[in-house]
Design an enzyme around this catalytic site. Structure first.
Site, PDB file in Angstrom:
ATOM      1  N   GLU A   1       0.785  -1.229   0.047  1.00 46.23           N
ATOM      2  CA  GLU A   1      -0.099  -0.092   0.016  1.00 46.23           C
ATOM      3  C   GLU A   1       0.804   1.278  -0.044  1.00 46.23           C
ATOM      4  OE1 GLU A   1      -3.728   0.173   2.438  1.00 46.23           O
ATOM      5  OE2 GLU A   1      -3.267  -1.877   2.884  1.00 46.23           O
TER       6      GLU A   1
ATOM      7  N   HIS B   1       7.793 -26.970   5.083  1.00 43.47           N
ATOM      8  CA  HIS B   1       6.891 -28.139   4.933  1.00 43.47           C
ATOM      9  C   HIS B   1       6.418 -27.972   3.382  1.00 43.47           C
ATOM     10  CE1 HIS B   1       7.667 -29.770   8.778  1.00 43.47           C
ATOM     11  NE2 HIS B   1       7.485 -28.542   9.158  1.00 43.47           N
TER      12      HIS B   1
ATOM     13  N   LYS C   1     -13.594   0.045  -4.453  1.00 46.41           N
ATOM     14  CA  LYS C   1     -14.748   0.255  -3.578  1.00 46.41           C
ATOM     15  C   LYS C   1     -15.592   1.222  -4.377  1.00 46.41           C
ATOM     16  CE  LYS C   1     -12.345  -0.176   0.726  1.00 46.41           C
ATOM     17  NZ  LYS C   1     -11.763   0.503   2.161  1.00 46.41           N
TER      18      LYS C   1
END
Ligand code: PA5
Length: 326
Positions: free
Chosen positions: A209, A225, A319
């Site tokens: 950001e 893993h 948005k």
């Protein structure tokens, strides 16, 4: 943005003093669920890290439209949205209300505050006018304060005082040095211990950001893993990656051994590697010292990339476009 980043220690002290209106009643929740996304979601992740080794209840962070099905009257929901208008948080909050959970909101205003006031839910109202990610202290510390004032956890006052003494100036040169090494590389942030997971995520989020750059994060021991094998990528690709390992000064020695071996068998292929260790007496300062460093790195990288750290036009557009659709 630089002033806001440097102001983190001061905001920590101010945030501890913020109180809910109406006050939070005494409670012993069986589970604490945090609702919030992006800059308003990381506080819930930090809460989980701080309380994991001491609270008698689990802390579960929800970054979704859906509240968990297990919510009941025994749950405490902390709904956090800086703007008070984030649709995922508002939707999950409504579900928590329907499930009969106790709800507290943390916000600077908006729809979330209005709904809380209508229902008589305790609301912690934080200072307005900041980019949500710069309000981290105001969004996170009140979670601890609310739980303490409800009698659900101990006081964190000494830890808050310790974190408020962090000296941002001390981190500046280190941050600028690292930012210089990150230009034209993809930062790969690894926490050496799950305790620092939200810090690694915060580094990634802030690099996204503020510096408007791509970044990824993961944590030991889980990455041993799976992702460790992924370092078999082509040499040129590996050289475009810059590994940043975040250590906690109190991490178990076994995790340090894992990091050392993984550096030898995988990370030597990276374009660069830096390691940093948390500072401070207590859990809060250990988390926040590395957050402060990462925030400064993201600011400095923005300047070096010649981008403005403050606006997040892409999030705003997304948005806006979503709001225009039914
Ligand atoms: O940093 C940002 O601006 C975002 O990550 C926001 O925090 C996120 O979109 C959620 O908005 P709010 O914090 O207002 O709930």
């Amino acid at each position: 943005m630089l002033d806001l980043v440097m102001g983190l220690p001061r905001m920590v002290a101010e945030a501890w003093a913020l109180s809910a209106d109406p006050p939070v009643p005494p409670m012993r929740p069986e589970v604490v669920v945090t609702l919030g996304l992006g800059g308003s979601g990381i506080g819930g992740d930090l809460l989980r890290s701080v309380l994991a080794d001491e609270a008698p209840f689990p802390v579960i962070g929800v970054k979704d439209y859906r509240a968990p099905a297990f919510l009941s009257r025994d749950a405490l929901v902390l709904a956090c949205s800086y703007s008070g208008g984030t649709e995922e948080t508002l939707t999950a909050y409504e579900q928590a209300v329907s499930a009969g959970a106790s709800c507290v909101v943390i916000t600077s205003g908006g729809d979330l505050l209005e709904r809380a006031r209508r229902r008589g839910h305790p609301a912690v109202v934080v200072p307005k006018g900041l980019p949500p990610r710069a309000a981290l202290a105001y969004l996170f510390i009140p979670m601890l304060a609310v739980l303490h004032r409800a009698g659900a956890v101990r006081s964190f006052e000494a830890e808050v005082r310790d974190a408020a003494r962090l000296d941002a100036d001390r981190y500046r040169a280190r941050a600028e040095g690292l930012a210089g090494r990150l230009v034209e590389r993809i930062p790969v942030i690894y926490s050496a211990t799950p305790f620092l997971e939200p810090v690694a995520q915060r580094w990634k989020d802030q690099l996204n950001e503020n510096a408007k750059t791509f970044a990824v994060w993961n944590t030991f021991p889980e990455l041993n893993h799976n992702e460790t094998v992924g370092w078999g990528v082509d040499g040129s690709l590996a050289r475009s990656l810059h590994v940043i390992i975040l250590h906690d000064r109190a991490q178990p020695a076994r995790l340090g051994q894992r990091v050392a071996i993984t550096k030898e068998i995988a990370f030597h292929r990276a374009g660069g590697l830096d390691e940093f260790t948390s500072e401070g007496e207590h859990k809060l300062s250990r988390l926040l010292s590395l957050i402060l460093l990462g925030d400064l790195v993201s600011w400095s990288l923005a300047i070096k990339r010649d981008v403005d750290p403050t606006p997040v036009a892409v999030i705003d557009e997304l948005k806006r476009r979503l709001a225009a659709q039914p």
